[in-house]
Design an enzyme around this catalytic site. Structure first.
Site, mmCIF file in Angstrom:
data_model
loop_
_atom_site.group_PDB
_atom_site.id
_atom_site.type_symbol
_atom_site.label_atom_id
_atom_site.label_comp_id
_atom_site.label_asym_id
_atom_site.label_seq_id
_atom_site.Cartn_x
_atom_site.Cartn_y
_atom_site.Cartn_z
ATOM 1 N N GLU A 229 -89.976 16.675 34.684
ATOM 2 C CA GLU A 229 -90.180 16.287 33.284
ATOM 3 C C GLU A 229 -91.641 16.508 32.930
ATOM 4 O O GLU A 229 -92.521 16.394 33.785
ATOM 5 C CB GLU A 229 -89.815 14.819 33.090
ATOM 6 N N GLU B 214 -84.562 11.510 37.891
ATOM 7 C CA GLU B 214 -85.845 10.951 38.342
ATOM 8 C C GLU B 214 -85.505 9.644 39.032
ATOM 9 O O GLU B 214 -85.279 8.626 38.366
ATOM 10 C CB GLU B 214 -86.766 10.691 37.150
ATOM 11 N N CYS C 256 -91.944 3.928 39.597
ATOM 12 C CA CYS C 256 -91.359 4.691 40.711
ATOM 13 C C CYS C 256 -92.448 5.361 41.537
ATOM 14 O O CYS C 256 -92.173 5.815 42.647
ATOM 15 C CB CYS C 256 -90.430 5.772 40.182
ATOM 16 N N PRO D 70 -80.385 3.304 26.333
ATOM 17 C CA PRO D 70 -81.561 2.648 26.916
ATOM 18 C C PRO D 70 -81.156 1.532 27.862
ATOM 19 O O PRO D 70 -80.026 1.027 27.795
ATOM 20 C CB PRO D 70 -82.287 2.084 25.689
ATOM 21 N N ASN E 182 -88.709 0.149 32.757
ATOM 22 C CA ASN E 182 -90.125 -0.021 33.138
ATOM 23 C C ASN E 182 -91.094 0.721 32.215
ATOM 24 O O ASN E 182 -92.254 0.335 32.084
ATOM 25 C CB ASN E 182 -90.355 0.338 34.613
HETATM 26 C C1 SIN Z 1 -91.766 6.023 36.528
HETATM 27 O O1 SIN Z 1 -92.015 4.985 37.092
HETATM 28 O O2 SIN Z 1 -90.701 6.608 36.730
HETATM 29 C C2 SIN Z 1 -92.718 6.698 35.578
HETATM 30 C C3 SIN Z 1 -94.115 6.620 35.969
HETATM 31 C C4 SIN Z 1 -94.988 7.580 35.224
HETATM 32 O O3 SIN Z 1 -94.565 8.274 34.291
HETATM 33 O O4 SIN Z 1 -96.157 7.650 35.580
#
Ligand code: SIN
Length: 481
Positions: free
Chosen positions: A461, A253, A287, A178, A154
């Site tokens: 992170e 994550e 996410c 990846p 994503n």
């Molecule tokens: C993710 O969807 O894990 C990353 C979203 C973000 O870095 O804002």
């Protein structure tokens, strides 16, 4: 230009060599369904070769000063920025997001490289006041060693740089696997890293469709001292277990189920803008996208109508076309999941206020949707939607909203909208989430810690915390004083 959508690396990268293979797999543009390239389908054996290369490169890279490593990272950052447009087009071609979002992600991804180039210089230890006059206590920070990174589709650039930049800044070497949907951005990044002077073996990219076999090889090998993974909670739990035998340090994550709470006293315009930004970014495929929109009874109808009106203005289409706000979902499985969640919700009494169907733009496009009358028994409330559907749940009291928001095993992001500072602060403290946006629908950047609680993961992170994930603290007791 080194990297263009027509001319980018399509070989894997191990030990400073571009590696080919007879067995290859296609990379598909989700907007058109057409193949855009093919890349090597590497094996667990190749992953072990990448670990050999990363292990061989570790002593020299970790022996460099932080300033020397920073100079290399800085060059990488500048090369990424120099190729922004080509990288953005490549990203839109393999991932589908609108070009404006891809351009934003290239800048976002590059920002981690710049930030950690500098932050690596601040990997400070401590001197600790002694408990005995003959001894002195000091801690130093050292790189954890070889790292394996398994990254999602994503954010094909930012989720790589958010891991690789701190690892390299700390003095670690790394193997990136990846996502099979988006290997091209990873390879383009590796090419620019090579050009920036990242030595052979320090960064390796293993492209594969055998996620399970390669993942197992990375987890089982004791030379890999850390695994960092962004992806589903289901896969994260498998990797967590697989890393137990070699007791690796982990950053996970994982999935989210973000509540976005609109209190009665919210500024309506601000709340709609925040919900739009959080919900429809990357067609709902992040996410941290709002998954459950909890709206207080006094503002529910006005908010639902305003949100539907804003959603109807979004232009759906191929990400490469001018003016498009919402691209395709990543693959057929993703669209099938959205359709099944919608069917379940409607069957249990939900009302489609706008959208609610595939879009004519193509088989992977879904209309921006607002669903009202959502209740706790619907699958859409407990599962991560990963699509452009805003699910609106009505609540009466603040306590009810917090209880609903926290009634999930996940705890990544949460959002709330209120003009009352006391109410907003109290709710922010009570929400079980690693990150809370107050009157804000988007908060990610390189200087703040990103990560979740509960089953949304481990570690952080970005920010100073993101560097620490790649460092060990060594205590040295100096005796005989
Ligand atoms: C993710 O969807 O894990 C990353 C979203 C973000 O870095 O804002």
């Amino acid at each position: 230009m080194d990297v263009t959508p027509d001319e980018f690396p399509t070989s894997a990268y191990i030990g400073g060599a571009w590696v080919t293979s007879k067995d290859r797999f296609a990379v598909i543009n989700p907007a058109t369904g057409r193949d855009i390239a093919s890349v090597p389908n590497l094996t667990a054996e190749d992953a072990r070769r990448a670990i050999d290369a990363a292990s061989a490169a570790l002593p020299a890279w970790s022996a460099k000063t932080a300033k020397e490593r920073a100079a290399v990272l800085r060059r990488w950052y500048e090369l990424i920025l120099g190729e922004s447009e080509a990288l953005a087009q490549l990203m839109t071609a393999e991932q589908g997001k609108p070009l404006a979002e891809s351009r934003g992600e290239v800048a976002y991804g590059a920002s981690f490289v710049e930030w950690f180039a500098e932050e690596g210089k601040r990997a400070y230890g401590r001197t600790i006041p002694t408990t005995a006059s003959t001894k002195r206590y000091i801690t130093i920070k050292q790189p954890i060693g070889v790292v394996a990174a398994i990254t999602p589709w994503n954010f094909p650039i930012a989720m790589i740089t958010r891991k690789v930049a701190p690892a390299l800044a700390a003095g670690c070497t790394i193997i990136v696997k990846p996502a099979e949907d988006t290997p091209l951005c990873a390879l383009a990044l590796a090419k620019l890293a090579e050009k920036a002077g990242v030595p052979a073996g320090v960064l390796n990219v293993v492209t594969t469709q055998d996620a399970r076999g390669v993942g197992q090889a990375l987890c089982a090998d004791g030379r890999v001292r850390k695994l960092t993974f962004t992806g589903s909670t289901e896969v994260g739990k498998i990797l967590y277990r697989q890393c137990a035998d070699t007791v690796k340090k982990l950053t996970l994550e994982l999935g989210g189920n973000a509540p976005l709470i609109i209190f009665d006293d919210a500024n309506l315009e601000q709340a709609v803008a925040g919900a739009m930004a959080s919900k429809y970014r990357n067609a709902g495929q992040t996410c941290v996208c709002a998954n459950r929109i909890l709206v207080q009874a006094g503002i529910y109808d006005r908010f639902a109508s305003a949100l539907a009106a804003a959603a109807e203005k979004l232009v759906v289409g191929p990400g490469a076309s001018t003016g498009v706000n919402l691209g395709p979902l990543i693959n057929a499985e993703a669209i099938a999941k959205v359709e099944s969640l919608m069917a379940d919700a409607v069957q249990k009494g939900g009302t489609v206020k706008t959208g609610g169907a595939k879009d004519a733009a193509g088989s992977l496009f879904y209309k921006p949707t607002v669903l009202t009358g959502v209740t706790a028994d619907m699958d859409i409330v407990s599962q991560e939607i990963f699509g452009p559907v805003a699910a609106l749940i009505k609540f009466e009291t603040d306590d009810e909203a917090i209880a609903l928001a926290n009634s999930t095993p996940f705890g990544l992001a949460a959002y709330l909208f209120s003009q009352n500072i006391h109410r907003a602060w109290t709710a922010a403290e009570k929400l079980e989430a690693g990150m809370v946006g107050v009157n804000e629908g988007i908060f990610s950047n390189e200087v703040v810690p990103f990560g979740g609680v509960k089953e949304s993961g481990l570690g952080r992170e970005g920010a100073a915390e993101g560097l620490d994930e790649y460092l060990e603290t060594k205590f040295i007791c100096l005796g005989g004083m």
